[in-house]
Scaffold this motif. Structure first.
Motif, PDB file in Angstrom:
ATOM      1  N   LYS A   1       0.887  -1.058  -0.037  1.00 51.75           N
ATOM      2  CA  LYS A   1       0.130   0.248  -0.125  1.00 51.75           C
ATOM      3  C   LYS A   1       0.564   1.154   0.048  1.00 51.75           C
ATOM      4  N   GLU A   2       1.876   1.484   0.788  1.00 52.89           N
ATOM      5  CA  GLU A   2       3.167   2.898   0.654  1.00 52.89           C
ATOM      6  C   GLU A   2       3.933   2.703  -0.300  1.00 52.89           C
ATOM      7  N   ASN A   3       4.230   1.552  -1.984  1.00 53.57           N
ATOM      8  CA  ASN A   3       4.658   1.872  -2.898  1.00 53.57           C
ATOM      9  C   ASN A   3       3.530   2.299  -4.088  1.00 53.57           C
ATOM     10  N   ASP A   4       2.249   1.425  -3.156  1.00 59.23           N
ATOM     11  CA  ASP A   4       0.966   1.721  -4.551  1.00 59.23           C
ATOM     12  C   ASP A   4       1.034   3.757  -3.945  1.00 59.23           C
ATOM     13  N   TYR A   5       0.728   3.940  -2.976  1.00 57.57           N
ATOM     14  CA  TYR A   5       1.080   5.231  -2.818  1.00 57.57           C
ATOM     15  C   TYR A   5       1.147   6.199  -3.642  1.00 57.57           C
ATOM     16  N   ILE A   6       2.943   6.278  -3.000  1.00 56.60           N
ATOM     17  CA  ILE A   6       3.839   7.251  -3.168  1.00 56.60           C
ATOM     18  C   ILE A   6       3.979   7.063  -4.931  1.00 56.60           C
TER      19      ILE A   6
ATOM     20  N   LYS B   1       1.358   6.798  -6.940  1.00 54.34           N
ATOM     21  CA  LYS B   1       0.306   7.444  -7.257  1.00 54.34           C
ATOM     22  C   LYS B   1       0.368   8.637  -7.197  1.00 54.34           C
ATOM     23  N   GLU B   2       0.799   9.109  -5.827  1.00 53.75           N
ATOM     24  CA  GLU B   2       1.121  10.372  -5.746  1.00 53.75           C
ATOM     25  C   GLU B   2       1.823  11.377  -6.651  1.00 53.75           C
ATOM     26  N   ASN B   3       3.172  10.407  -6.528  1.00 55.48           N
ATOM     27  CA  ASN B   3       4.263  11.248  -7.220  1.00 55.48           C
ATOM     28  C   ASN B   3       3.775  11.320  -8.965  1.00 55.48           C
TER      29      ASN B   3
ATOM     30  N   ARG C   1       7.405  -2.437  -5.587  1.00 56.86           N
ATOM     31  CA  ARG C   1       6.756  -2.862  -6.094  1.00 56.86           C
ATOM     32  C   ARG C   1       6.344  -4.200  -6.880  1.00 56.86           C
TER      33      ARG C   1
END
Length: 116
Positions: A24-29, A31-33, A79
């Motif tokens: 989830k953390e990698n997916d968030y990074i 997506k956000e970037n 990821r």
């Protein structure tokens, strides 16, 4: 005896929840970037082949990898390692190749051009 059962449950929760949080953390990074939209497919394939198999990256793609940024680069590699298709790869080797690829990109970008 009850404390042993509680400890066992906590260990199981940690082991199962930890990888989910990492994903989830990698997916968030990513997506956000907007990491997945910063490099074209040819350069993504060059970088992937260099890190996960054997290959090299062209000068053009070195520049695009640096523009992608280290945060995106690291998150995308991590990821990919979380994908079950790559479970047989040694993460230590892949991370080392990822770091080496990043450092090579920086060295090439930072070196003075012989045509300047």
């Amino acid at each position: 005896m009850a404390s042993l059962n509680v400890y066992s449950v906590l260990v199981v929760l940690f082991l199962t929840y930890g990888p989910v949080m990492a994903t989830k953390e990698n997916d968030y990074i990513i997506k956000e970037n907007n990491c997945e939209t910063k490099m074209g497919l040819p350069c993504v394939l060059e970088a992937f082949t260099t890190i996960f198999k054997t290959g090299s990256i062209s000068n053009k793609c070195y520049g695009k990898l640096v523009v992608l940024g280290k945060v995106c680069h690291s998150a995308l590699v991590k990821r990919t390692l979380e994908n079950p298709l790559f479970k047989d790869l040694n993460p230590v080797i892949i991370i080392a190749k990822s770091i080496q690829t990043w450092n090579n990109c920086l060295a090439l970008i930072d070196s003075p051009s012989p045509f300047a």
